[in-house]
Design a protein around this motif. Structure first.
Motif, mmCIF file in Angstrom:
data_model
loop_
_atom_site.group_PDB
_atom_site.id
_atom_site.type_symbol
_atom_site.label_atom_id
_atom_site.label_comp_id
_atom_site.label_asym_id
_atom_site.label_seq_id
_atom_site.Cartn_x
_atom_site.Cartn_y
_atom_site.Cartn_z
ATOM 1 N N PRO A 1 0.868 -1.159 0.048
ATOM 2 C CA PRO A 1 -0.053 0.075 0.161
ATOM 3 C C PRO A 1 0.719 1.280 -0.110
ATOM 4 C CG PRO A 1 -0.755 -1.656 1.482
ATOM 5 C CD PRO A 1 0.327 -2.371 1.003
ATOM 6 N N ASP A 2 1.722 1.340 0.785
ATOM 7 C CA ASP A 2 2.647 2.634 0.897
ATOM 8 C C ASP A 2 3.398 2.879 -0.380
ATOM 9 O OD1 ASP A 2 1.743 3.311 3.541
ATOM 10 O OD2 ASP A 2 3.348 1.916 4.517
ATOM 11 N N ARG A 3 4.176 1.649 -0.907
ATOM 12 C CA ARG A 3 4.760 1.776 -1.929
ATOM 13 C C ARG A 3 3.955 2.120 -3.356
ATOM 14 N NH1 ARG A 3 6.751 -3.425 -4.746
ATOM 15 N NH2 ARG A 3 4.505 -3.300 -5.422
ATOM 16 N N ASP A 4 2.743 1.741 -3.338
ATOM 17 C CA ASP A 4 1.911 1.725 -4.462
ATOM 18 C C ASP A 4 0.960 2.750 -4.253
ATOM 19 O OD1 ASP A 4 3.320 -0.484 -5.651
ATOM 20 O OD2 ASP A 4 1.610 -1.907 -4.575
ATOM 21 N N ASN A 5 0.921 3.609 -3.287
ATOM 22 C CA ASN A 5 0.289 4.865 -3.130
ATOM 23 C C ASN A 5 -1.204 4.335 -3.355
ATOM 24 O OD1 ASN A 5 2.239 6.696 -2.240
ATOM 25 N ND2 ASN A 5 3.005 6.856 -4.449
ATOM 26 N N ALA A 6 -1.823 3.380 -2.726
ATOM 27 C CA ALA A 6 -3.062 2.639 -2.864
ATOM 28 C C ALA A 6 -3.687 2.039 -1.591
ATOM 29 C CB ALA A 6 -3.225 1.721 -4.002
ATOM 30 N N ASP A 7 -5.001 2.190 -1.600
ATOM 31 C CA ASP A 7 -5.614 1.693 -0.314
ATOM 32 C C ASP A 7 -5.535 0.228 -0.532
ATOM 33 O OD1 ASP A 7 -6.016 4.207 1.151
ATOM 34 O OD2 ASP A 7 -7.124 4.667 -0.696
ATOM 35 N N LEU A 8 -6.173 -0.173 -1.585
ATOM 36 C CA LEU A 8 -6.545 -1.626 -1.768
ATOM 37 C C LEU A 8 -6.053 -2.208 -3.399
ATOM 38 C CD1 LEU A 8 -10.298 -1.995 -2.002
ATOM 39 C CD2 LEU A 8 -9.086 0.316 -1.562
ATOM 40 N N ALA A 9 -6.298 -3.296 -3.539
ATOM 41 C CA ALA A 9 -5.950 -3.734 -4.961
ATOM 42 C C ALA A 9 -6.602 -5.059 -5.409
ATOM 43 C CB ALA A 9 -4.471 -4.074 -5.040
ATOM 44 N N ILE A 10 -6.725 -5.185 -6.770
ATOM 45 C CA ILE A 10 -7.204 -6.409 -7.200
ATOM 46 C C ILE A 10 -5.928 -7.127 -7.786
ATOM 47 C CG2 ILE A 10 -8.672 -7.690 -8.778
ATOM 48 C CD1 ILE A 10 -10.684 -5.241 -8.440
ATOM 49 N N ARG A 11 -5.811 -8.287 -7.328
ATOM 50 C CA ARG A 11 -4.286 -9.013 -7.837
ATOM 51 C C ARG A 11 -5.034 -10.669 -8.009
ATOM 52 N NH1 ARG A 11 -2.828 -4.677 -8.335
ATOM 53 N NH2 ARG A 11 -0.949 -3.522 -7.817
ATOM 54 N N ARG A 12 -4.398 -11.216 -8.896
ATOM 55 C CA ARG A 12 -4.407 -12.624 -9.016
ATOM 56 C C ARG A 12 -3.451 -13.328 -8.128
ATOM 57 N NH1 ARG A 12 -2.965 -16.839 -13.012
ATOM 58 N NH2 ARG A 12 -1.520 -15.420 -14.032
ATOM 59 N N ASP A 13 -3.736 -14.550 -7.439
ATOM 60 C CA ASP A 13 -2.862 -15.118 -6.676
ATOM 61 C C ASP A 13 -2.027 -16.109 -7.047
ATOM 62 O OD1 ASP A 13 -4.593 -17.206 -7.152
ATOM 63 O OD2 ASP A 13 -5.551 -17.545 -5.474
ATOM 64 N N ASP A 14 -1.149 -15.541 -8.226
ATOM 65 C CA ASP A 14 -0.271 -16.259 -8.809
ATOM 66 C C ASP A 14 1.196 -16.273 -8.143
ATOM 67 O OD1 ASP A 14 -0.334 -13.751 -9.996
ATOM 68 O OD2 ASP A 14 0.691 -14.457 -11.721
ATOM 69 N N PHE A 15 1.102 -15.423 -7.078
ATOM 70 C CA PHE A 15 2.261 -15.082 -6.352
ATOM 71 C C PHE A 15 2.031 -14.829 -4.950
ATOM 72 C CE2 PHE A 15 0.658 -11.227 -8.058
ATOM 73 C CZ PHE A 15 0.619 -10.441 -6.782
ATOM 74 N N PRO A 16 2.873 -14.896 -3.797
ATOM 75 C CA PRO A 16 2.238 -15.005 -2.502
ATOM 76 C C PRO A 16 1.899 -13.618 -2.269
ATOM 77 C CG PRO A 16 4.309 -16.095 -2.753
ATOM 78 C CD PRO A 16 4.301 -15.794 -3.992
#
Length: 298
Positions: free
Chosen positions: A137-152
């Motif tokens: 969140p801090d690095r990406d300057n975002a509160d939340l995200a949508i991601r596919r779980d192809d990584f931990p």
């Protein structure tokens, strides 16, 4: 209860902000104090702990590993205090939410549905940014995200499954008869995506079907690959959420349907959805849109 090992609590806010920004000037600006005030608090904290927390250069300030470790704990504690204070005060959480979303999903699924979100939650101030990979969140300057779980997923984040990933070959409808064989995809142009190079292998694995390439072509992003498929260049692997609207509009055909590949898309946030009415509203809407995918609705 006395806690003699605790560092001076008034040093922790400026310390955490300085680590996050890697800058005392930026920390001072955020906290509305002077650079000198932040510098003195950092020095007080370093004296209390008996160690140096920053590597200081002429124009650089680099947190040490120990500083990053302490800052992460302080940040979590501040988040918990903030959540508890909001809960007991019963004040609604207001202000904008910034959502980071994988670029092709953002372009082909989320943005076309934003008018529906506005109709259902007109007071929700949602701001979008394109991003992929691990979410911080801090690095990406975002509160939340949508991601596919192809990584931990990074520890400490709240994760809610939105919908499973389903994949299948897609091509222009008039090319489907010549591109399709009973056991898979016949000789033709197989389209690949550089950001998901194993997509065809994943489809072969989960379906046991074949895909024979007369030739192959690779595009940098999924949205380019899918555009090429719609233009008749060849056959691509289409994640269902990304091609749903094109299928409904007759721009693409999926001759073998779609199969789950074992991954899924998740909503990631620092604070659990039930602790923030804005995230709860957004999550409810996202789940409704995901249910339409399951129902085959546009």
């Amino acid at each position: 209860m006395r806690r003699p090992e605790l560092p001076p609590l008034n040093t922790l806010l400026p310390f955490e902000a300085t680590v996050r920004h890697a800058s005392m000037t930026a920390a001072a600006r955020e906290l509305h104090v002077t650079h000198g005030a932040v510098s003195r608090q950092i020095q007080n904290l370093e004296r209390a702990l008996g160690l140096t927390l920053f590597e200081r250069g002429t124009r650089t300030l680099r947190p040490t590993p120990e500083a990053r470790q302490l800052a992460a704990v302080v940040r979590d504690a501040l988040d918990q205090i903030d959540t508890a204070a909001r809960l007991i005060s019963r004040r609604p959480i207001t202000g904008p939410l910034t959502l980071s979303c994988e670029p092709t999903l953002l372009m082909r699924w989320l943005i076309p549905r934003l008018p529906d979100l506005t109709a259902h939650a007109p007071d929700l101030d949602l701001r979008l940014s394109a991003g992929g990979g691990p979410f911080h969140p801090d690095r990406d300057n975002a509160d939340l995200a949508i991601r596919r779980d192809d990584f931990p997923f990074p520890p400490g984040l709240s994760s809610t499954l939105l919908f499973p990933e389903r994949i299948g070959p897609v091509c222009r409808p008039d090319l489907a008869p010549s591109a399709t064989a009973p056991d898979g995809i016949a000789a033709g142009v197989l389209l690949h995506t550089a950001t998901r190079p194993r997509a065809w292998d994943d489809w072969r694995r989960v379906t046991g079907m074949k895909a024979v390439a007369g030739s192959e072509q690779t595009f940098e992003h999924f949205y380019l690959t899918l555009q090429a498929a719609a233009a008749g260049v060849g056959t691509a692997i289409g994640p269902y959420a990304l091609v749903h609207d094109d299928l409904a509009q007759g721009q693409l055909a999926a001759p073998h349907g779609f199969a789950p590949d074992g991954t899924g898309y998740h909503l990631l946030s620092r604070r659990p959805p039930e602790d923030d009415v804005r995230i709860s509203l957004l999550l409810a809407w996202l789940r409704a849109q995901a249910a339409r995918l399951d129902d085959g609705e546009p």
